[in-house]
Design a protein around this motif. Structure first.
Motif, PDB file in Angstrom:
ATOM      1  N   GLY A 144       0.813  -1.209   0.000  1.00 19.73           N
ATOM      2  CA  GLY A 144       0.000   0.000   0.000  1.00 19.73           C
ATOM      3  C   GLY A 144       0.843   1.254   0.000  1.00 19.73           C
ATOM      4  O   GLY A 144       2.017   1.258   0.380  1.00 19.73           O
ATOM      5  N   LEU A 145       0.220   2.347  -0.444  1.00 19.20           N
ATOM      6  CA  LEU A 145       0.901   3.636  -0.499  1.00 19.20           C
ATOM      7  C   LEU A 145       0.704   4.419   0.793  1.00 19.20           C
ATOM      8  O   LEU A 145      -0.385   4.434   1.361  1.00 19.20           O
ATOM      9  N   TRP A 146       1.765   5.100   1.213  1.00 21.20           N
ATOM     10  CA  TRP A 146       1.597   6.110   2.248  1.00 21.20           C
ATOM     11  C   TRP A 146       0.833   7.288   1.655  1.00 21.20           C
ATOM     12  O   TRP A 146       1.125   7.726   0.548  1.00 21.20           O
ATOM     13  N   TRP A 147      -0.110   7.788   2.415  1.00 16.92           N
ATOM     14  CA  TRP A 147      -0.865   8.966   1.980  1.00 16.92           C
ATOM     15  C   TRP A 147      -0.057  10.241   2.209  1.00 16.92           C
ATOM     16  O   TRP A 147       0.081  11.078   1.337  1.00 16.92           O
ATOM     17  N   ASP A 148       0.505  10.369   3.404  1.00 22.70           N
ATOM     18  CA  ASP A 148       1.211  11.581   3.833  1.00 22.70           C
ATOM     19  C   ASP A 148       2.708  11.367   3.704  1.00 22.70           C
ATOM     20  O   ASP A 148       3.323  10.708   4.529  1.00 22.70           O
ATOM     21  N   ILE A 149       3.303  11.935   2.695  1.00 28.53           N
ATOM     22  CA  ILE A 149       4.705  11.660   2.402  1.00 28.53           C
ATOM     23  C   ILE A 149       5.657  12.156   3.497  1.00 28.53           C
ATOM     24  O   ILE A 149       6.565  11.421   3.896  1.00 28.53           O
ATOM     25  N   PRO A 150       5.507  13.370   4.029  1.00 33.36           N
ATOM     26  CA  PRO A 150       6.492  13.831   5.025  1.00 33.36           C
ATOM     27  C   PRO A 150       6.535  12.982   6.285  1.00 33.36           C
ATOM     28  O   PRO A 150       7.612  12.742   6.844  1.00 33.36           O
ATOM     29  N   THR A 151       5.372  12.522   6.766  1.00 36.20           N
ATOM     30  CA  THR A 151       5.345  11.807   8.049  1.00 36.20           C
ATOM     31  C   THR A 151       5.166  10.303   7.896  1.00 36.20           C
ATOM     32  O   THR A 151       5.554   9.544   8.781  1.00 36.20           O
ATOM     33  N   GLN A 152       4.559   9.860   6.799  1.00 33.37           N
ATOM     34  CA  GLN A 152       4.318   8.438   6.518  1.00 33.37           C
ATOM     35  C   GLN A 152       3.696   7.741   7.732  1.00 33.37           C
ATOM     36  O   GLN A 152       4.247   6.776   8.276  1.00 33.37           O
ATOM     37  N   THR A 153       2.502   8.217   8.101  1.00 36.00           N
ATOM     38  CA  THR A 153       1.804   7.660   9.257  1.00 36.00           C
ATOM     39  C   THR A 153       0.472   7.024   8.892  1.00 36.00           C
ATOM     40  O   THR A 153      -0.164   6.417   9.765  1.00 36.00           O
ATOM     41  N   TYR A 154       0.017   7.136   7.632  1.00 40.69           N
ATOM     42  CA  TYR A 154      -1.342   6.689   7.307  1.00 40.69           C
ATOM     43  C   TYR A 154      -1.379   6.047   5.928  1.00 40.69           C
ATOM     44  O   TYR A 154      -0.960   6.656   4.931  1.00 40.69           O
ATOM     45  N   LYS A 155      -1.870   4.821   5.884  1.00 42.37           N
ATOM     46  CA  LYS A 155      -2.168   4.167   4.609  1.00 42.37           C
ATOM     47  C   LYS A 155      -3.680   4.134   4.455  1.00 42.37           C
ATOM     48  O   LYS A 155      -4.398   3.581   5.294  1.00 42.37           O
ATOM     49  N   ASN A 156      -4.149   4.769   3.385  1.00 41.50           N
ATOM     50  CA  ASN A 156      -5.592   4.929   3.240  1.00 41.50           C
ATOM     51  C   ASN A 156      -6.082   4.387   1.906  1.00 41.50           C
ATOM     52  O   ASN A 156      -5.298   3.912   1.073  1.00 41.50           O
ATOM     53  N   ALA A 157      -7.373   4.474   1.713  1.00 46.95           N
ATOM     54  CA  ALA A 157      -7.974   3.917   0.500  1.00 46.95           C
ATOM     55  C   ALA A 157      -7.663   4.765  -0.719  1.00 46.95           C
ATOM     56  O   ALA A 157      -7.257   4.245  -1.762  1.00 46.95           O
ATOM     57  N   ILE A 158      -7.847   6.066  -0.624  1.00 45.48           N
ATOM     58  CA  ILE A 158      -7.863   6.884  -1.836  1.00 45.48           C
ATOM     59  C   ILE A 158      -6.518   6.872  -2.555  1.00 45.48           C
ATOM     60  O   ILE A 158      -6.470   6.827  -3.788  1.00 45.48           O
ATOM     61  N   SER A 159      -5.415   6.905  -1.832  1.00 46.38           N
ATOM     62  CA  SER A 159      -4.116   6.938  -2.501  1.00 46.38           C
ATOM     63  C   SER A 159      -3.884   5.678  -3.328  1.00 46.38           C
ATOM     64  O   SER A 159      -3.457   5.748  -4.492  1.00 46.38           O
ATOM     65  N   THR A 160      -4.168   4.516  -2.745  1.00 45.30           N
ATOM     66  CA  THR A 160      -3.938   3.275  -3.479  1.00 45.30           C
ATOM     67  C   THR A 160      -4.954   3.104  -4.602  1.00 45.30           C
ATOM     68  O   THR A 160      -4.618   2.608  -5.686  1.00 45.30           O
TER      69      THR A 160
END
Length: 357
Positions: A150-166
């Motif tokens: 899965g893709l990280w949503w928030d690039i600077p912090t990389q704390t959340y993998k969510n639906a929309i990015s993937t």
């Protein structure tokens, strides 16, 4: 006569039914909505409402280009080209991306990249497809083994993998494959992303997509926003075109049916964002339903019998009748009453009205 049910105006027994628009009438409705949307356009910045979230100009661009593709009305194609030329510069808040829409959140990059694919379709100009491919590669850098992929949503912090990015990544990679002769790499990445997404737990037992994963890699129970249901439909339709695998369409239909026939997101026949009953939709959420409509139409076009065309027509008719002012601006609640518009609600309406053409 009207009555209020769950915060939505409902046509009551004895009221005159709204008739579906066809042909020239449907096109004139879409054209008027596009004209109104252009009232938000700022030539200097190349954005629709420079104070609105940046991704929304990418989504407005997509809505405009979809309208051009559906109608052949190319009056605003030069505006689209100008938008891309100006906005591809390095972002002041994220110069590390190096420009070409490489932002600090992978979903923001995905919205713009999909619009560039549509621009390529309309113009045949290879540079647009090249930038979209560059963006897909950029997004893919933020895929890692955490949660199995899965893709990280928030690039600077990389704390959340969510639906929309993937979801956006699946649609973009599959779209690139379908436009690049002999490609294998983009298709392989799209299929890997879909397999991970399908197994991630974000598609709930009722076939609706939740917003993302917890830090423990479980479904976070987040809101089932309409756009999360929509983008995956577009991705599965592109994957079906690439592979001919009808099981992909079966999965897409389960998600689509959960929206159009279930009580969570369709109230009294009208698509309703979860934030609408409380009147709490923010600038981003105002645009979500149009994203669903666009992608539902994409799925509908590859299905025998066009099973969702009637649903889309009902949405367009209700919005036109109940959620529009005299200038062609549309609000968030397609069942009305109209209470003002933003670029988010307007680009959403353009996407909806175009979806019926």
């Amino acid at each position: 006569m009207v009555g209020a049910v769950a915060g939505c105006l409902v046509l009551m027994l004895g009221a005159a039914p709204v008739s579906a628009a066809h042909g020239g009438e449907a096109r004139s409705r879409a054209a008027a909505a596009v004209t109104a949307m252009m009232g938000w356009y700022d030539t200097d910045s190349g954005r629709w409402d420079r104070d609105a979230p940046w991704w929304q100009s990418g989504n407005a661009l997509q809505s405009l280009l979809d309208y051009v593709a559906a109608t052949g009305d190319r009056r605003y194609l030069s505006v689209a080209a100008h938008t891309i030329d100006v906005q591809r510069a390095p972002l002041p808040w994220w110069p590390e991306g190096g420009g070409d829409f490489r932002a600090d959140s992978t979903d923001d990059t995905g919205w713009w990249a999909l619009a560039l694919v549509r621009m390529y379709d309309l113009t045949g100009d290879q540079r647009y497809l090249d930038i979209a491919a560059e963006d897909e590669d950029y997004m893919g850098r933020y895929w890692d083994p955490v949660c199995g992929g899965g893709l990280w949503w928030d690039i600077p912090t990389q704390t959340y993998k969510n639906a929309i990015s993937t979801e956006l990544y699946i649609e973009l990679a599959a779209a690139l494959h379908n436009r690049i002769p002999g490609d294998r790499a983009h298709l392989a990445r799209a299929m890997r992303a879909w397999r991970w997404f399908a197994a991630s737990g974000m598609i709930g037992p009722g076939s609706l997509v939740n917003d993302g994963l917890t830090s423990g890699c479980a479904n976070n129970g987040g809101t089932t926003w309409t756009y999360n249901q929509g983008v995956v439909l577009g991705g599965l339709a592109e994957l079906y075109r690439a592979t001919g695998d009808r099981t992909l369409l079966a999965q897409a239909r389960r998600i689509a049916d959960a929206v159009v026939s279930g009580p969570e997101l369709t109230h009294d026949g009208v698509l309703t964002e979860p934030c609408e009953p409380a009147g709490s939709c923010n600038a981003d959420q105002a645009a979500f339903k149009g994203v669903f409509a666009r992608n539902l139409a994409t799925l509908d076009r590859v299905l025998p019998g066009r099973p969702y065309r009637g649903f889309l027509a009902v949405q367009a008719d209700r919005a036109y009748a109940d959620d529009r002012d005299s200038t062609g601006r549309y609000g968030v609640r397609w069942c009305g009453p109209y209470d003002g518009a933003s670029i988010g609600s307007q680009e959403s309406a353009v996407a909806l009205l175009t979806a019926t053409l």
